[in-house]
Design an enzyme around this catalytic site. Structure first.
Site, mmCIF file in Angstrom:
data_model
loop_
_atom_site.group_PDB
_atom_site.id
_atom_site.type_symbol
_atom_site.label_atom_id
_atom_site.label_comp_id
_atom_site.label_asym_id
_atom_site.label_seq_id
_atom_site.Cartn_x
_atom_site.Cartn_y
_atom_site.Cartn_z
ATOM 1 N N CYS A 150 -17.039 17.261 36.963
ATOM 2 C CA CYS A 150 -15.734 16.935 37.566
ATOM 3 C C CYS A 150 -15.312 17.929 38.639
ATOM 4 O O CYS A 150 -14.449 17.626 39.461
ATOM 5 C CB CYS A 150 -14.659 16.843 36.499
ATOM 6 N N HIS A 210 -7.361 17.821 39.285
ATOM 7 C CA HIS A 210 -8.303 16.844 38.726
ATOM 8 C C HIS A 210 -7.562 15.969 37.723
ATOM 9 O O HIS A 210 -6.823 16.466 36.871
ATOM 10 C CB HIS A 210 -9.462 17.595 38.056
ATOM 11 N N ASN A 266 -9.885 8.830 34.591
ATOM 12 C CA ASN A 266 -10.596 10.054 34.960
ATOM 13 C C ASN A 266 -11.918 9.672 35.631
ATOM 14 O O ASN A 266 -12.842 9.202 34.962
ATOM 15 C CB ASN A 266 -10.840 10.879 33.690
HETATM 16 O O1 UT7 Z 1 -12.763 15.471 33.107
HETATM 17 C C1 UT7 Z 1 -13.730 16.142 32.364
HETATM 18 C C2 UT7 Z 1 -13.229 16.921 31.266
HETATM 19 N N1 UT7 Z 1 -12.694 16.123 30.169
HETATM 20 C C3 UT7 Z 1 -11.421 16.270 29.785
HETATM 21 O O2 UT7 Z 1 -10.668 16.948 30.406
HETATM 22 C C4 UT7 Z 1 -10.981 15.672 28.472
HETATM 23 C C5 UT7 Z 1 -10.100 16.651 27.724
HETATM 24 N N2 UT7 Z 1 -9.702 16.147 26.430
HETATM 25 C C6 UT7 Z 1 -8.817 15.141 26.281
HETATM 26 O O3 UT7 Z 1 -8.324 14.595 27.241
HETATM 27 C C7 UT7 Z 1 -8.381 14.764 24.880
HETATM 28 O O4 UT7 Z 1 -8.954 15.673 23.950
HETATM 29 C C8 UT7 Z 1 -8.768 13.321 24.470
HETATM 30 C C9 UT7 Z 1 -7.922 12.319 25.268
HETATM 31 C C10 UT7 Z 1 -10.230 13.044 24.743
HETATM 32 C C11 UT7 Z 1 -8.470 13.090 22.990
HETATM 33 O O5 UT7 Z 1 -7.096 13.417 22.755
HETATM 34 P P1 UT7 Z 1 -6.701 14.371 21.542
HETATM 35 O O6 UT7 Z 1 -5.243 14.511 21.570
HETATM 36 O O7 UT7 Z 1 -7.512 15.623 21.649
HETATM 37 O O8 UT7 Z 1 -7.122 13.510 20.307
HETATM 38 P P2 UT7 Z 1 -7.992 13.920 19.030
HETATM 39 O O9 UT7 Z 1 -9.425 13.671 19.305
HETATM 40 O O10 UT7 Z 1 -7.572 15.249 18.510
HETATM 41 O O11 UT7 Z 1 -7.489 12.859 17.976
HETATM 42 C C12 UT7 Z 1 -6.122 12.868 17.478
HETATM 43 C C13 UT7 Z 1 -5.897 11.650 16.609
HETATM 44 C C14 UT7 Z 1 -6.951 11.464 15.532
HETATM 45 O O12 UT7 Z 1 -6.333 10.838 14.422
HETATM 46 P P3 UT7 Z 1 -5.900 11.697 13.122
HETATM 47 O O13 UT7 Z 1 -7.152 12.341 12.639
HETATM 48 O O14 UT7 Z 1 -4.889 12.696 13.613
HETATM 49 O O15 UT7 Z 1 -5.322 10.662 12.197
HETATM 50 C C15 UT7 Z 1 -7.919 10.487 16.149
HETATM 51 O O16 UT7 Z 1 -8.640 9.741 15.196
HETATM 52 O O17 UT7 Z 1 -5.958 10.478 17.426
HETATM 53 C C16 UT7 Z 1 -6.992 9.599 16.956
HETATM 54 N N3 UT7 Z 1 -7.630 9.040 18.134
HETATM 55 C C17 UT7 Z 1 -7.332 7.851 18.654
HETATM 56 N N4 UT7 Z 1 -6.470 6.904 18.291
HETATM 57 C C18 UT7 Z 1 -6.385 5.793 19.055
HETATM 58 C C19 UT7 Z 1 -8.594 9.632 18.886
HETATM 59 N N5 UT7 Z 1 -8.919 8.824 19.926
HETATM 60 C C20 UT7 Z 1 -8.138 7.711 19.792
HETATM 61 C C21 UT7 Z 1 -8.018 6.532 20.549
HETATM 62 N N6 UT7 Z 1 -7.133 5.612 20.151
HETATM 63 N N7 UT7 Z 1 -8.755 6.313 21.671
#
Ligand code: UT7
Length: 323
Positions: free
Chosen positions: A110, A246, A277
């Site tokens: 990225c 970004h 993204n």
């Molecule tokens: O551009 C290149 C570099 N990449 C990035 O910058 C990405 C950086 N990271 C992120 O943007 C975020 O970490 C994500 C958007 C990928 C994920 O968001 P998060 O707030 O870190 O979510 P998480 O993986 O910690 O999950 C939190 C909760 C979980 O549920 P519980 O365990 O709290 O009940 C997940 O199961 O959200 C749930 N979850 C979802 N629910 C609905 C994770 N993904 C989803 C989803 N839809 N797509």
């Protein structure tokens, strides 16, 4: 000698997919995607290829700059998702648009577009070029695993480009890498050599991402890098017309805003809600969108900041020139 931006362009895929379209094929919901990422919809390739998008962005940027293909001295393409491993996407674009200059790709995920600007600055410093085409183009939808929700909800496709010309408007630039193959990666093909010791069964050809680790890395690096390029160019918050971050996650941009109170939040440009993204394409797409809206005025100072797999980070300060 550095360079000035003479023109911008972009290439948009034909298919627009909303969060509700994703809800039909995976376990997610509109509310979660919007609040956790800021994304409402994104574009993905239908029949067109990422090379098609890159060529459209290139032609658009050359039109905007008012130069023809024979005037190009170098083509740099930032991508991790080209149609071929080799030839490079830059060579594919060169062939299609009929250019004859040296052409090569830059893989810094990225951060790639900002790495490419930094590389271009070296060619200007050595007085080897007059006009350089820099493209960021990605088809991240083919690296994401659409059978699950971790990467498919944030990544998207698109291309953006700039034409650079001689000038003194690249004011400062920082690039950095912190090698890490575990938090964000996609493996290359393993091949079928009978002598190799690596088991092809373990091959996973999709992008793997530890979202929270990348999030932490990105949140810290964006504010830090913006401050570094401001310092290097002797700029204060009041000097900054716009920041082009970004577009990875709206919450990462908001975190950076909270860490740089000297730059008002409305100066941070955002289009992640409509574009998702698009990795190396995100900053040149954003730049082209706001250029075509007539947002930038002569002398405006623009900051750009990116981070991505590698792990890589990059930032720069550029003075905008009215053409
Ligand atoms: O551009 C290149 C570099 N990449 C990035 O910058 C990405 C950086 N990271 C992120 O943007 C975020 O970490 C994500 C958007 C990928 C994920 O968001 P998060 O707030 O870190 O979510 P998480 O993986 O910690 O999950 C939190 C909760 C979980 O549920 P519980 O365990 O709290 O009940 C997940 O199961 O959200 C749930 N979850 C979802 N629910 C609905 C994770 N993904 C989803 C989803 N839809 N797509």
């Amino acid at each position: 000698m550095s360079f000035t931006i003479m023109g911008t362009g972009s290439g948009k895929p034909s298919l627009c997919k909303t969060n509700e379209d994703l809800v039909k094929i995976m376990d997610t919901n509109d509310e979660w995607i919007k609040t956790r990422t800021g994304i409402s919809e994104r574009y993905v390739c239908g029949e067109e290829s990422v090379t098609d998008l890159a060529c459209a962005a290139a032609e658009d940027a050359m039109n905007d700059a008012g130069i023809s293909v024979k005037d190009l001295d170098l083509i740099l393409c930032a991508t991790i998702s080209g149609d071929y491993i080799t030839p490079s996407m830059a060579c594919l674009v060169q062939e299609r648009i009929g250019a004859t200059c040296p052409s090569f790709d830059i893989n810094a995920a990225c951060s790639g577009f900002l790495y490419a600007l930094d590389v271009a600055a070296g060619y200007y410093e050595r007085k080897r070029v007059k006009n350089v085409l820099v493209i960021g183009a990605e088809q991240m939808s083919k690296l994401a695993d659409w059978t699950e929700r971790s990467t498919s909800i944030i990544f998207a496709d698109g291309a953006g480009a700039v034409v650079l010309g001689e000038g003194e408007d690249f004011l400062s630039s920082q690039i950095a890498s912190k090698g890490n193959h575990k938090v964000l990666y996609a493996e290359n093909v393993k091949g079928n050599c009978p002598f190799t010791q690596q088991a092809p069964d373990n091959f996973n050809n999709y992008l793997s991402m530890d979202g929270q680790e990348v999030f932490k890395f990105a949140s810290v690096s964006m504010a830090r890098d913006l401050k570094r390029v401001m310092k290097e160019a002797n700029l204060m918050g009041k000097d900054i017309a716009y920041v082009l971050p970004h577009q990875a996650n709206r919450r990462i941009i908001d975190f950076a805003i909270s860490k740089i109170p000297e730059i008002p939040s409305e100066r941070f440009l955002v289009n992640i809600d409509k574009r998702g993204n698009t990795s190396a394409a995100s900053i040149p797409i954003l730049l082209d969108e706001y250029n075509k809206l007539g947002t930038f005025k002569d002398g405006d100072i623009l900051l750009m900041s990116a981070f991505g797999a590698g792990l890589t980070t990059a930032a720069c300060a550029i003075r905008w020139r009215e053409k």
